[in-house]
Design an enzyme around this catalytic site. Structure first.
Site, mmCIF file in Angstrom:
data_model
loop_
_atom_site.group_PDB
_atom_site.id
_atom_site.type_symbol
_atom_site.label_atom_id
_atom_site.label_comp_id
_atom_site.label_asym_id
_atom_site.label_seq_id
_atom_site.Cartn_x
_atom_site.Cartn_y
_atom_site.Cartn_z
ATOM 1 N N TYR A 221 0.791 -1.234 0.000
ATOM 2 C CA TYR A 221 0.000 0.000 0.000
ATOM 3 C C TYR A 221 0.824 1.285 0.000
ATOM 4 C CZ TYR A 221 -3.712 -3.313 1.121
ATOM 5 O OH TYR A 221 -4.601 -4.360 1.082
ATOM 6 N N HIS B 140 -9.258 0.600 -5.964
ATOM 7 C CA HIS B 140 -8.432 -0.244 -5.095
ATOM 8 C C HIS B 140 -6.982 0.100 -5.361
ATOM 9 C CE1 HIS B 140 -11.777 -2.544 -3.767
ATOM 10 N NE2 HIS B 140 -12.161 -2.703 -5.019
HETATM 11 C C1 DQA Z 1 -7.935 -2.725 -0.978
HETATM 12 C C2 DQA Z 1 -7.918 -4.211 -1.325
HETATM 13 C C3 DQA Z 1 -8.729 -5.016 -0.319
HETATM 14 O O1 DQA Z 1 -8.703 -6.387 -0.651
HETATM 15 C C4 DQA Z 1 -8.133 -4.841 1.069
HETATM 16 O O2 DQA Z 1 -8.937 -5.516 2.017
HETATM 17 C C5 DQA Z 1 -7.910 -3.431 1.447
HETATM 18 C C6 DQA Z 1 -7.462 -2.470 0.443
HETATM 19 C C7 DQA Z 1 -7.026 -1.904 -1.912
HETATM 20 O O3 DQA Z 1 -7.187 -0.695 -1.937
HETATM 21 O O4 DQA Z 1 -6.137 -2.459 -2.566
HETATM 22 O O5 DQA Z 1 -8.009 -3.083 2.630
HETATM 23 O O6 DQA Z 1 -9.250 -2.219 -1.131
#
Ligand code: DQA
Length: 143
Positions: free
Chosen positions: A23, A98
């Site tokens: 992230y 995402h």
């Molecule tokens: C997410 C992907 C989801 O699977 C995960 O639970 C997240 C972040 C993303 O932004 O990549 O918390 O939404």
């Protein structure tokens, strides 16, 4: 001014500290300040909750008062029926974002229950997904 609300779901308050290899290193608050500077033509607001019902309420509130919503429901993307129902209920155009490419990850992340109700979706672009969504919105409103 075009109003855009960004709504982030659970654990996204930990961006910058949480699994940085997936992230990234930047907190969303810092990133949001950058977005405000990059897009002075848009009226941006940022909301985050770890609670499913609060995300539903945010979508209901912001979805009637904003032109666009950018929603990253995080893990609820894969489990919630109430969040997609809220997206379907509001007049704002919703873009799903995402940060990671959910289709390259664990099987349980391959289901996106919201995508069907979103106007468009972006995934796998890192935090840039939010910026790309805003760039699209600017292009669309200037057409
Ligand atoms: C997410 C992907 C989801 O699977 C995960 O639970 C997240 C972040 C993303 O932004 O990549 O918390 O939404």
């Amino acid at each position: 001014m075009i109003k855009v609300a960004i709504i982030n779901g659970p654990n996204l308050n930990l961006l910058g500290k949480r699994e940085p290899e997936i992230y990234g290193n930047k907190s969303f608050k810092l990133f949001f300040n950058e977005l405000v500077e990059i897009f002075p033509e848009l009226s941006l607001s940022y909301h985050q909750s770890n609670i499913e019902g609060e995300i539903v309420t945010l979508i209901q509130e912001q979805g009637f008062s904003s032109d666009y919503l950018i929603v990253n429901a995080a893990a609820y993307t894969h489990t919630s029926i109430a969040i997609p129902d809220a997206i379907a209920a509001v007049p704002a155009k919703v873009i799903g974002v995402h940060i990671s490419n959910i289709y390259q990850r664990e099987q349980e992340r391959h289901v996106d229950l919201m995508a069907k109700y979103c106007f468009a979706c972006l995934f796998g672009f890192g935090l840039s997904g939010y910026r790309l969504a805003l760039e699209y919105i600017l292009t669309e409103v200037n057409e």
